[in-house]
Scaffold this motif. Structure first.
Motif, PDB file in Angstrom:
ATOM      1  N   GLY A   1       0.814  -1.211   0.000  1.00 43.65           N
ATOM      2  CA  GLY A   1       0.000   0.000   0.000  1.00 43.65           C
ATOM      3  C   GLY A   1       0.846   1.259   0.000  1.00 43.65           C
ATOM      4  O   GLY A   1       0.543   2.234  -0.702  1.00 43.65           O
ATOM      5  N   HIS A   2       1.947   1.238   0.748  1.00 40.94           N
ATOM      6  CA  HIS A   2       2.834   2.406   0.795  1.00 40.94           C
ATOM      7  C   HIS A   2       3.546   2.610  -0.546  1.00 40.94           C
ATOM      8  O   HIS A   2       3.714   3.758  -0.997  1.00 40.94           O
ATOM      9  CB  HIS A   2       3.854   2.229   1.910  1.00 40.94           C
ATOM     10  N   VAL A   3       3.992   1.512  -1.171  1.00 42.00           N
ATOM     11  CA  VAL A   3       4.673   1.628  -2.462  1.00 42.00           C
ATOM     12  C   VAL A   3       3.726   2.186  -3.508  1.00 42.00           C
ATOM     13  O   VAL A   3       4.085   3.081  -4.290  1.00 42.00           O
ATOM     14  CB  VAL A   3       5.234   0.260  -2.904  1.00 42.00           C
ATOM     15  N   TRP A   4       2.493   1.678  -3.548  1.00 43.92           N
ATOM     16  CA  TRP A   4       1.507   2.154  -4.519  1.00 43.92           C
ATOM     17  C   TRP A   4       1.233   3.641  -4.324  1.00 43.92           C
ATOM     18  O   TRP A   4       1.185   4.412  -5.293  1.00 43.92           O
ATOM     19  CB  TRP A   4       0.228   1.334  -4.378  1.00 43.92           C
ATOM     20  N   SER A   5       1.083   4.073  -3.069  1.00 40.40           N
ATOM     21  CA  SER A   5       0.810   5.490  -2.787  1.00 40.40           C
ATOM     22  C   SER A   5       2.014   6.362  -3.143  1.00 40.40           C
ATOM     23  O   SER A   5       1.857   7.469  -3.684  1.00 40.40           O
ATOM     24  CB  SER A   5       0.455   5.662  -1.306  1.00 40.40           C
ATOM     25  N   PHE A   6       3.220   5.868  -2.851  1.00 47.51           N
ATOM     26  CA  PHE A   6       4.423   6.650  -3.166  1.00 47.51           C
ATOM     27  C   PHE A   6       4.560   6.841  -4.665  1.00 47.51           C
ATOM     28  O   PHE A   6       4.884   7.954  -5.126  1.00 47.51           O
ATOM     29  CB  PHE A   6       5.656   5.933  -2.601  1.00 47.51           C
ATOM     30  N   GLU A   7       4.318   5.807  -5.436  1.00 48.17           N
ATOM     31  CA  GLU A   7       4.438   5.933  -6.887  1.00 48.17           C
ATOM     32  C   GLU A   7       3.442   6.939  -7.442  1.00 48.17           C
ATOM     33  O   GLU A   7       3.764   7.687  -8.369  1.00 48.17           O
ATOM     34  CB  GLU A   7       4.228   4.564  -7.538  1.00 48.17           C
ATOM     35  N   ARG A   8       2.248   6.939  -6.913  1.00 49.73           N
ATOM     36  CA  ARG A   8       1.264   7.900  -7.397  1.00 49.73           C
ATOM     37  C   ARG A   8       1.645   9.325  -6.965  1.00 49.73           C
ATOM     38  O   ARG A   8       1.407  10.289  -7.699  1.00 49.73           O
ATOM     39  CB  ARG A   8      -0.122   7.552  -6.853  1.00 49.73           C
TER      40      ARG A   8
END
Length: 296
Positions: free
Chosen positions: A65-72
């Motif tokens: 979840g953190h990786v997905w949010s960081f990429e966005r």
């Protein structure tokens, strides 16, 4: 018939028979077994480490979840958009799945074998970098378990291998030998980049830069099949850069076989030496007229 006649007859018979050919053994053959032992040991440690890192399910989804949010947040392209382009053709999906399942490890074996036989000095350089890169990747799997996009609920990603085949993984069970929560970093991309860098550095053809298409295609495959995030690919590539900064630059191939102690893992490049083992000054040339003996 006396002993002399018998000996002469036997010698004549041997001369009539064809002599078996002598197969010259390359001077690098003594280094083959240590190389194989080293690479098999690295592979065994890596596989065991992935097994040890398995089982952190809740933490892996939390990190995802953190990786997905960081990429966005940093405006990286959405993995979902890339996969939607791939899903327009079922043939492309099958090709991508086969590439993901079958190319990664065999390509590395073929690459190392070619470099060992044909590009020996560059082989040592890139092999050392790949070993460091792989061990650093294992630390990433241990310290940062990460669920791949295909396992995230609600992100719209499709597990293309499970839907279209061929299936590489089963259910993400904690006792499985295949750790499906080891997405960070992507060695698929990291190894593909190492292959490209090794081939580019060891050749002089103008077309050698086309080898960069291999890691580029690999990155599109691992992202389009929802096995990795963009960030996994970036970190896998950065680990190669770090490894290359730690190993000595490739040395010119010596005229005599390299000692085994230098072959395995020299921490520093040795200075080029002249005929008597003395360091040869930079720019010195054997054809220099001042170095020739004066007649008379």
């Amino acid at each position: 018939m006396g002993m002399g006649s018998a000996t002469s007859a036997a010698y004549g018979t041997r001369r009539l028979l064809p002599r078996p050919p002598r197969i010259p053994l390359p001077d690098r053959l003594p280094h083959l077994l240590p190389e194989l032992a080293l690479l098999l040991a690295v592979q065994a440690v890596y596989k065991y480490g992935r097994k040890v890192a398995n089982g952190h399910t809740e933490e892996a989804y939390h990190h995802a979840g953190h990786v997905w949010s960081f990429e966005r947040a940093v405006h990286l392209p959405s993995e979902h958009d890339v996969q939607q382009l791939l899903l327009h053709s079922e043939t492309l999906v099958h090709i991508a799945n086969y590439l993901y399942a079958t190319v990664h490890f065999p390509a590395m074996v073929l690459f190392l074998g070619y470099m060992f036989v044909r590009r020996r000095a560059h082989y040592l350089w890139i092999r050392r970098a790949i070993v460091i890169q792989t061990m650093l990747a294992l630390l990433g799997h241990l310290l940062f378990p990460l669920a791949p996009p295909r396992l995230l609920p609600g992100d719209g990603m499709v597990d293309t291998a499970a839907v279209y085949g061929p299936a590489v993984y089963g259910k993400p069970e904690t006792h499985s030998m295949a750790n499906q929560f080891a997405a960070m970093p992507s060695l698929h991309v990291g190894w593909a980049l190492a292959i490209a860098v090794g081939l580019i550095a060891s050749h002089r053809s103008r077309l050698r830069w086309l080898w960069l298409l291999h890691p580029a295609l690999t990155m599109l495959v691992v992202v389009g099949t929802a096995n990795h995030y963009w960030l996994d690919c970036i970190i896998g590539s950065l680990l190669l850069g770090l490894a290359l900064a730690l190993v000595p630059a490739p040395m010119p191939e010596p005229s005599s076989p390299r000692p085994l102690r230098d072959w395995v893992w020299p921490l520093r490049p040795r200075a080029a030496t002249g005929g008597a083992g003395r360091p040869r000054p930079e720019g010195a040339d054997r054809s220099d007229p001042e170095r020739r003996p004066v007649a008379g």
